[in-house]
Scaffold this active site. Structure first.
Site, PDB file in Angstrom:
ATOM      1  N   GLU A  86       0.846  -1.186   0.000  1.00 52.72           N
ATOM      2  CA  GLU A  86       0.000   0.000   0.000  1.00 52.72           C
ATOM      3  C   GLU A  86       0.890   1.247   0.000  1.00 52.72           C
ATOM      4  O   GLU A  86       1.970   1.259   0.589  1.00 52.72           O
ATOM      5  CB  GLU A  86      -0.869  -0.029   1.262  1.00 52.72           C
ATOM      6  N   LYS A 159     -10.467   0.430  -1.798  1.00 50.64           N
ATOM      7  CA  LYS A 159     -10.553  -0.053  -0.419  1.00 50.64           C
ATOM      8  C   LYS A 159     -11.907   0.275   0.206  1.00 50.64           C
ATOM      9  O   LYS A 159     -12.348   1.428   0.196  1.00 50.64           O
ATOM     10  CB  LYS A 159      -9.421   0.577   0.394  1.00 50.64           C
ATOM     11  N   CYS A 200      -5.006  -3.636   3.266  1.00 56.52           N
ATOM     12  CA  CYS A 200      -4.687  -3.311   4.657  1.00 56.52           C
ATOM     13  C   CYS A 200      -5.818  -3.597   5.653  1.00 56.52           C
ATOM     14  O   CYS A 200      -6.051  -4.748   6.015  1.00 56.52           O
ATOM     15  CB  CYS A 200      -4.237  -1.852   4.736  1.00 56.52           C
TER      16      CYS A 200
END
Length: 327
Positions: A86, A159, A200
């Site tokens: 990321e 995300k 993440c």
């Protein structure tokens, strides 16, 4: 108890992205969802991949040079794909810096990475690019981009779960300040197998991995990350191995490592986990810049799923508890 469980099931279904909105990169978009043991079309059973680790800063040129070196190292090791963490291209010191750094996928920053893939004949997972948000110019989207070895974008995932957290014994972070959440789950084919794309903090929400694996056919879960040191020490490997075991998938987690600026530091420990939960690839130095390699063996994955048919047993369990059919 039955009423309580039924209510939980309804809430679970209401808060997941509806399957009709899921984007699935596949050869035949009109086809039904693949079975959990079904792989990507024309995939080799074994392939070698590399997971990368780096310490990004606000210096885009320096970050690109590191990514270029990691790509060259992956090619030298005979890998078909490199997975980057990321924020591979930029980490700033504030939400305002991140927003100012955002750019469209068609812009020169991403185009440079597409050329990197093309020049090295290497597939890339670019996890967590600050993409300009056309619907909210004051914020960005945290976009995971998959690029093939001809330099073409084959899939993108924005995300979904944003990190608004007061870290125990750590910083207070509020990702929604500068980021718009995504609304779709994504899988795509690759030389290594069918990829399930996440980023993440998504790691803490097992239901999306179950959807990616059991309903969208993912064989390899991607978790490019910039975990904080406090949460990494407590939960990083634990969660990654749990996702691998419960979904019977490979998990590849490229990580940011070390101090990016005076405000931010990341845990590192890039890792590759097999469907049995075994760590099959990691850097010797958990904070170093570099790559770790591992073989992805889809036959191994299929054998695990055949001998322990979790999806079948899940459905039988739901029937025993009088729960509605799984999504």
């Amino acid at each position: 108890m039955t009423t309580f469980i039924g209510t939980l099931a309804k809430l679970f279904q209401q808060h997941l992205p509806p399957l009709k909105q899921v984007r699935c990169f596949c050869a035949n978009p009109a086809s039904t969802m693949p079975s959990p043991t079904e792989g990507s079309l024309h995939q080799p059973q074994r392939s070698k991949v590399a997971v990368g680790q780096m310490t990004s800063t606000s210096d885009r040129e320096a970050n690109y040079i590191i990514c270029q070196q990691l790509a060259q190292a992956a090619v030298a090791e005979g890998c078909s794909m490199l997975f980057l963490p990321e924020c591979f291209s930029f980490i700033g010191g504030s939400p305002a810096e991140s927003t100012a750094a955002a750019s469209p996928l068609e812009g020169p920053i991403m185009q440079r990475y597409l050329k990197l893939a093309q020049s090295n004949r290497l597939w890339l997972s670019l996890g967590g690019f600050q993409e300009h948000c056309s619907t909210d110019p004051q914020r960005l989207q945290n976009c995971h981009v998959i690029v093939d070895d001809t330099g073409q974008i084959v899939s993108t995932y924005r995300k979904v779960h944003l990190f608004d957290v007061e870290v125990f014994n750590g910083p207070v972070l509020k990702e929604t300040t500068c980021t718009v959440p995504g609304k779709q789950l994504v899988t795509c084919d690759s030389p290594a197998g069918k990829l399930g794309l996440t980023v993440c903090y998504d790691l803490r929400f097992p239901e999306i991995y179950q959807l990616l694996a059991w309903h969208m056919g993912a064989q390899i879960m991607l978790v490019p990350s910039a975990f904080t040191v406090a949460t990494g020490k407590a939960h990083w490997e634990l969660l990654l191995r749990a996702r691998a075991v419960e979904c019977q998938c490979y998990v590849i987690a490229a990580a940011q490592a070390g101090r990016h600026n005076e405000k931010r530091e990341s845990y590192g420990h890039s890792i590759i986990v097999d469907p049995w939960g075994q760590v099959v690839g990691k850097l010797k130095d958990p904070l170093a810049t570099g790559i770790a390699t591992a073989e992805i063996n889809l036959e191994h994955l299929q054998q695990i799923r055949a001998k322990m048919p979790i999806v079948k047993h899940r459905q039988l369990g739901r029937e025993c508890l009088a729960l509605p059919p799984a999504l």
